[in-house]
Design an enzyme around this catalytic site. Structure first.
Site, PDB file in Angstrom:
ATOM      1  N   ALA A  51      -1.092   1.322   6.314  1.00 20.99           N
ATOM      2  CA  ALA A  51      -1.086   0.210   7.449  1.00 20.99           C
ATOM      3  C   ALA A  51      -2.247  -0.933   6.744  1.00 20.99           C
ATOM      4  O   ALA A  51      -3.103  -0.473   6.140  1.00 20.99           O
ATOM      5  CB  ALA A  51      -1.856   0.770   8.646  1.00 20.99           C
ATOM      6  N   ASP A  52      -2.011  -2.056   7.237  1.00 23.17           N
ATOM      7  CA  ASP A  52      -3.144  -3.097   6.978  1.00 23.17           C
ATOM      8  C   ASP A  52      -3.585  -4.021   8.243  1.00 23.17           C
ATOM      9  O   ASP A  52      -2.684  -4.235   8.981  1.00 23.17           O
ATOM     10  CB  ASP A  52      -2.563  -3.863   5.779  1.00 23.17           C
ATOM     11  CG  ASP A  52      -3.521  -4.944   5.415  1.00 23.17           C
ATOM     12  OD1 ASP A  52      -4.407  -4.439   4.731  1.00 23.17           O
ATOM     13  OD2 ASP A  52      -3.739  -6.144   5.705  1.00 23.17           O
ATOM     14  N   THR A  53      -4.622  -4.112   8.305  1.00 22.70           N
ATOM     15  CA  THR A  53      -5.075  -4.913   9.727  1.00 22.70           C
ATOM     16  C   THR A  53      -5.711  -6.402   9.256  1.00 22.70           C
ATOM     17  O   THR A  53      -6.387  -6.454   8.223  1.00 22.70           O
ATOM     18  CB  THR A  53      -6.073  -4.090  10.513  1.00 22.70           C
ATOM     19  OG1 THR A  53      -5.655  -2.957  10.669  1.00 22.70           O
ATOM     20  CG2 THR A  53      -6.604  -5.178  11.500  1.00 22.70           C
ATOM     21  N   LYS A  60       0.913  -1.234  -0.001  1.00 18.11           N
ATOM     22  CA  LYS A  60       0.084   0.183   0.027  1.00 18.11           C
ATOM     23  C   LYS A  60       0.714   1.176  -0.087  1.00 18.11           C
ATOM     24  O   LYS A  60       0.734   2.232  -0.715  1.00 18.11           O
ATOM     25  CB  LYS A  60      -0.952  -0.080   1.354  1.00 18.11           C
ATOM     26  CG  LYS A  60      -2.115  -0.921   1.216  1.00 18.11           C
ATOM     27  CD  LYS A  60      -2.968  -1.101   2.365  1.00 18.11           C
ATOM     28  CE  LYS A  60      -4.034  -1.720   2.177  1.00 18.11           C
ATOM     29  NZ  LYS A  60      -4.898  -1.812   3.424  1.00 18.11           N
TER      30      LYS A  60
END
Length: 212
Positions: free
Chosen positions: A78-80, A56
Site C-alpha cells: 500500500a502507499d498513501t 512496492k
C-alpha cells in the site's frame, strides 16, 4: 491452515502491521520495499498512490524470490499520498517541510489517496484505490509550533499522523480512517478473502481471549 498461501506484507511500517493485526491477520513475512516515490511529471495524486503500491508489491515479490521464499504467497502493498488539489505533499523529513505542510493544510480540506496492490501466487495483480476527504481546523501559531516540536510529523505523508496528536486537528473526515493511517481495512479484507485467504480464521480465538 494447510495449503493456503503465505502473506507477505511489503512494508516495515509498524502502523500497517498493527492495522492487519487489528483484524486478526498476522503476515508470515515482512519484506520492506523501498522505492523512489518521486512523482512523474504531471502525475495525478491518485495515479501516484496506485503506481507506488504496484511498485512496492513487485519489489517485495522479487526480494522474496531472491531470498528463496514466496513462491506460494500473496504480496500485499500500500502507499498513501496526501494532496491539496493536484499538489502532492511530501513525506516530511525536515521541520521546514512539515511546517510548509501544516500551513497549507490549516483551515482547509485535502484528500488522502491510498493505493493497494495484491499480487496472487499466479502473478495476477488486484488493485484498490481509496480516497478520503479531510478538513483541518485553522491552526494557531502556538499549535503549529507545539506539533513541530513533537516530531510526530517525521516521515509522515503530508507532515502529520492522524492516529496521533494531529487527530485533534481533524474537523471532518469522509471516507476511511484506517486508509489515512496507512491501510484501508475493509478493502484489505475484501482483497484477501477474494483470493481465498482465511481472513476470519483467528476471529474466534480473539473473541475468546477478550472474554466475549
Amino acid at each position: 491452515m494447510a495449503g493456503r498461501p503465505d502473506l507477505i506484507l511489503a512494508s516495515a511500517s509498524p502502523r500497517r502491521l498493527a492495522l492487519l493485526n487489528q483484524i486478526g491477520i498476522e503476515p508470515e513475512h515482512l519484506v520492506p520495499a523501498h522505492v523512489d516515490e518521486t512523482p512523474e511529471k504531471g502525475e495525478l495524486p491518485r495515479k501516484l498512490a496506485q503506481r507506488l503500491a504496484d511498485l512496492k508489491a513487485l519489489t517485495a515479490q522479487h526480494k522474496a524470490r531472491v531470498a528463496g521464499f514466496g513462491t506460494n504467497s500473496l504480496v500485499l502493498a500500500a502507499d498513501t499520498v496526501v494532496a491539496v488539489g493536484r499538489r502532492v505533499l511530501p513525506k516530511a523529513e525536515t521541520m521546514e517541510e512539515a511546517s510548509d505542510c501544516l500551513r497549507l493544510l490549516s483551515g482547509r480540506a485535502h484528500r488522502v489517496y491510498t493505493g493497494m496492490t495484491l499480487i496472487t501466487p499466479s502473478g495476477a495483480r488486484r488493485h484498490r484505490l481509496v480516497e478520503t476527504r479531510i478538513r483541518f481546523k485553522r491552526l494557531s501559531a502556538k499549535e503549529m509550533e507545539a506539533y513541530l516540536a513533537s516530531a510526530e510529523w517525521r516521515d509522515k505523508a503530508g507532515g502529520y499522523a492522524i492516529q496521533g496528536i494531529a487527530g485533534s486537528f481533524v474537523v471532518k473526515l469522509v471516507g476511511s480512517y484506517s486508509a489515512v493511517v496507512g491501510l484501508p481495512l475493509h478493502e484489505t479484507a475484501q482483497l484477501l478473502a477474494g483470493e481465498g485467504y482465511p481472513v476470519h480464521f483467528n476471529w474466534l480465538n480473539q473473541s475468546s481471549l477478550s472474554g466475549v
